[in-house]
Design a protein around this motif. Structure first.
Motif, PDB file in Angstrom:
ATOM      1  N   ALA A   2       0.709  -1.270  -0.099  1.00 48.48           N
ATOM      2  CA  ALA A   2       0.342  -0.316  -0.028  1.00 48.48           C
ATOM      3  C   ALA A   2       0.979   0.909   0.301  1.00 48.48           C
ATOM      4  O   ALA A   2       0.507   2.449  -0.543  1.00 48.48           O
ATOM      5  CB  ALA A   2      -0.697   0.129   0.979  1.00 48.48           C
ATOM      6  N   THR A   5       0.570   5.266   3.912  1.00 54.69           N
ATOM      7  CA  THR A   5      -1.479   5.554   4.410  1.00 54.69           C
ATOM      8  C   THR A   5      -1.589   6.525   5.553  1.00 54.69           C
ATOM      9  O   THR A   5      -0.637   6.329   6.728  1.00 54.69           O
ATOM     10  CB  THR A   5      -1.929   4.126   5.052  1.00 54.69           C
ATOM     11  OG1 THR A   5      -1.673   3.486   5.359  1.00 54.69           O
ATOM     12  CG2 THR A   5      -2.067   3.712   3.854  1.00 54.69           C
ATOM     13  N   GLN A   6      -2.240   7.126   5.269  1.00 55.63           N
ATOM     14  CA  GLN A   6      -2.398   8.295   5.946  1.00 55.63           C
ATOM     15  C   GLN A   6      -4.441   8.474   6.446  1.00 55.63           C
ATOM     16  O   GLN A   6      -4.961   8.122   5.568  1.00 55.63           O
ATOM     17  CB  GLN A   6      -2.197   9.794   5.855  1.00 55.63           C
ATOM     18  CG  GLN A   6      -0.994  10.146   5.206  1.00 55.63           C
ATOM     19  CD  GLN A   6      -0.129  11.721   5.725  1.00 55.63           C
ATOM     20  OE1 GLN A   6       0.320  11.798   3.899  1.00 55.63           O
ATOM     21  NE2 GLN A   6      -0.578  12.365   5.770  1.00 55.63           N
ATOM     22  N   THR A   7      -4.207   8.650   7.543  1.00 60.46           N
ATOM     23  CA  THR A   7      -5.807   9.609   7.463  1.00 60.46           C
ATOM     24  C   THR A   7      -6.097   9.388   8.999  1.00 60.46           C
ATOM     25  O   THR A   7      -5.096  10.082   9.659  1.00 60.46           O
ATOM     26  CB  THR A   7      -6.453   7.805   8.431  1.00 60.46           C
ATOM     27  OG1 THR A   7      -5.692   7.343   9.686  1.00 60.46           O
ATOM     28  CG2 THR A   7      -6.627   6.685   7.014  1.00 60.46           C
ATOM     29  N   LYS A   9      -8.417  11.690   6.093  1.00 62.33           N
ATOM     30  CA  LYS A   9      -7.807  12.635   4.524  1.00 62.33           C
ATOM     31  C   LYS A   9      -8.880  13.841   4.847  1.00 62.33           C
ATOM     32  O   LYS A   9      -7.689  14.683   4.351  1.00 62.33           O
ATOM     33  CB  LYS A   9      -8.789  12.009   3.422  1.00 62.33           C
ATOM     34  CG  LYS A   9      -8.840  10.716   3.051  1.00 62.33           C
ATOM     35  CD  LYS A   9      -8.957  10.157   1.715  1.00 62.33           C
ATOM     36  CE  LYS A   9      -8.409   8.904   0.978  1.00 62.33           C
ATOM     37  NZ  LYS A   9      -8.371   8.263   1.172  1.00 62.33           N
ATOM     38  N   CYS A  23      -0.043   7.331  10.601  1.00 65.33           N
ATOM     39  CA  CYS A  23       0.535   7.443   9.606  1.00 65.33           C
ATOM     40  C   CYS A  23       1.267   6.195   9.107  1.00 65.33           C
ATOM     41  O   CYS A  23       2.221   5.329  10.197  1.00 65.33           O
ATOM     42  CB  CYS A  23       1.762   8.385   8.827  1.00 65.33           C
ATOM     43  SG  CYS A  23       2.976   7.953   7.723  1.00 65.33           S
ATOM     44  N   THR A  24       1.204   5.289   8.343  1.00 64.73           N
ATOM     45  CA  THR A  24       1.498   3.787   8.619  1.00 64.73           C
ATOM     46  C   THR A  24       2.028   3.680   7.095  1.00 64.73           C
ATOM     47  O   THR A  24       1.735   4.191   5.988  1.00 64.73           O
ATOM     48  CB  THR A  24       0.647   2.685   8.327  1.00 64.73           C
ATOM     49  OG1 THR A  24      -0.136   3.224  10.357  1.00 64.73           O
ATOM     50  CG2 THR A  24       0.965   1.432   7.965  1.00 64.73           C
ATOM     51  N   GLN A  25       2.973   3.029   7.317  1.00 62.28           N
ATOM     52  CA  GLN A  25       4.118   2.966   5.514  1.00 62.28           C
ATOM     53  C   GLN A  25       4.479   0.571   6.032  1.00 62.28           C
ATOM     54  O   GLN A  25       4.765   0.661   7.119  1.00 62.28           O
ATOM     55  CB  GLN A  25       5.260   3.434   5.388  1.00 62.28           C
ATOM     56  CG  GLN A  25       6.381   3.162   6.810  1.00 62.28           C
ATOM     57  CD  GLN A  25       7.601   2.492   6.561  1.00 62.28           C
ATOM     58  OE1 GLN A  25       7.594   2.004   5.707  1.00 62.28           O
ATOM     59  NE2 GLN A  25       7.867   2.644   7.905  1.00 62.28           N
ATOM     60  N   ASP A  26       4.283   0.621   4.774  1.00 69.62           N
ATOM     61  CA  ASP A  26       4.763  -1.534   4.479  1.00 69.62           C
ATOM     62  C   ASP A  26       5.792  -1.416   3.822  1.00 69.62           C
ATOM     63  O   ASP A  26       6.184  -2.774   3.470  1.00 69.62           O
ATOM     64  CB  ASP A  26       3.049  -1.679   4.320  1.00 69.62           C
ATOM     65  CG  ASP A  26       2.586  -1.488   2.851  1.00 69.62           C
ATOM     66  OD1 ASP A  26       2.267  -2.145   2.044  1.00 69.62           O
ATOM     67  OD2 ASP A  26       3.534  -0.524   2.118  1.00 69.62           O
ATOM     68  N   GLY A 106       2.694   9.795   1.730  1.00 66.66           N
ATOM     69  CA  GLY A 106       1.575   9.925   1.149  1.00 66.66           C
ATOM     70  C   GLY A 106       0.205  10.732   1.091  1.00 66.66           C
ATOM     71  O   GLY A 106       1.040  11.643   0.398  1.00 66.66           O
ATOM     72  N   THR A 109      -3.461  14.312   4.827  1.00 71.93           N
ATOM     73  CA  THR A 109      -4.374  14.480   5.807  1.00 71.93           C
ATOM     74  C   THR A 109      -4.901  16.679   5.151  1.00 71.93           C
ATOM     75  O   THR A 109      -4.063  17.368   6.190  1.00 71.93           O
ATOM     76  CB  THR A 109      -4.526  14.130   6.880  1.00 71.93           C
ATOM     77  OG1 THR A 109      -4.181  12.968   6.797  1.00 71.93           O
ATOM     78  CG2 THR A 109      -5.481  15.169   7.971  1.00 71.93           C
TER      79      THR A 109
END
Lengths: 114, 111
Positions: A2, A5-7, A9, A23-26, A106, A109
């Motif tokens: 992915a 990703t940020q939440t 928006k 914030c998450t990174q894979d 990402g 937001t």
């Protein structure tokens, strides 16, 4: 993957409220960053992290806090929101080495404080 | 409210023409530079990078030129297309693997 990703928006806060931008990174990147981008301007570094448990201030850290308990996650905390924090916030990650310092961003937001 | 892009320089080009976007940097010790493209409502995307031991680097339809004497970078886009319309940022690498971004240039492609 992915990627980053940020939440959420979008978010509207009242003055004095608090919130956490996620914030998450894979990609198993060791470096992570938070930037803010004001209208018609470039990106300014708020905080960054070189690995789990290590964070450091960037150019504009006042009014924000971060933590990095895992490689994947790098949340940004706003305490006592102010109108000056109205901006678009971007999280990024990078894996330093191999001659490139490319940061992966990402989607951002968009935060409004009224 | 303020419009996005109000303070940024704008380059308007005709579709099919070449575009040249310029960037000046101030740190003479910088040894790595990178260009990003940001489309409306999205995060920046990597375009191309260059180290200070090079004068020129080419990618697909893009070329970056580095002039260390006058501390100047340029991004050349060949045969500009409507999909190239975006804000373009240069950045240089500073201590601690931090990128410092310039203000950006808006590229508008006229069909």
């Amino acid at each position: 993957n992915a990627g980053v990703t940020q939440t959420p928006k979008f978010r509207i806060l009242k003055i004095g409220q608090s919130m956490t931008l996620q914030c998450t990174q894979d990609m198993n990147h060791n470096y992570m960053y938070w930037y803010r981008q004001d209208p018609g301007m470039g990106l300014k570094l708020i905080y960054y992290s070189v690995g789990a448990g290590i964070t450091d201030k960037g150019e504009v850290p006042n009014g924000y806090n971060v933590s990095r308990s895992t490689t994947e996650d790098f949340p940004l905390r706003l305490e006592l929101a102010a109108p000056s924090q109205t901006s678009v916030y971007f999280c990024a990650s990078s894996s330093v080495g191999g001659g490139t310092y490319e940061q992966y961003f990402g989607p951002g937001t968009r935060l409004t404080v009224t | 409210g303020e419009s996005v892009g109000l303070h940024l320089p704008t380059l308007s080009v005709q579709e099919g023409d070449n575009s040249i976007i310029n960037c000046a940097y101030s740190n003479s010790a910088s040894d790595y530079f990178i260009w990003y493209k940001q489309e409306s409502g999205k995060g920046p995307q990597f375009i191309i990078d260059i180290r200070s031991n090079m004068d020129k680097r080419q990618g697909q339809r893009v070329t970056v030129l580095l002039n260390k004497t006058v501390k100047h970078l340029s991004l050349q886009i060949a045969a500009t297309q409507p999909g190239d319309s975006a804000v373009y940022f240069c950045a240089d690498l500073e201590y601690g693997n931090k990128l410092v971004f310039g203000a950006g240039t808006i590229l508008r492609v006229k069909s």
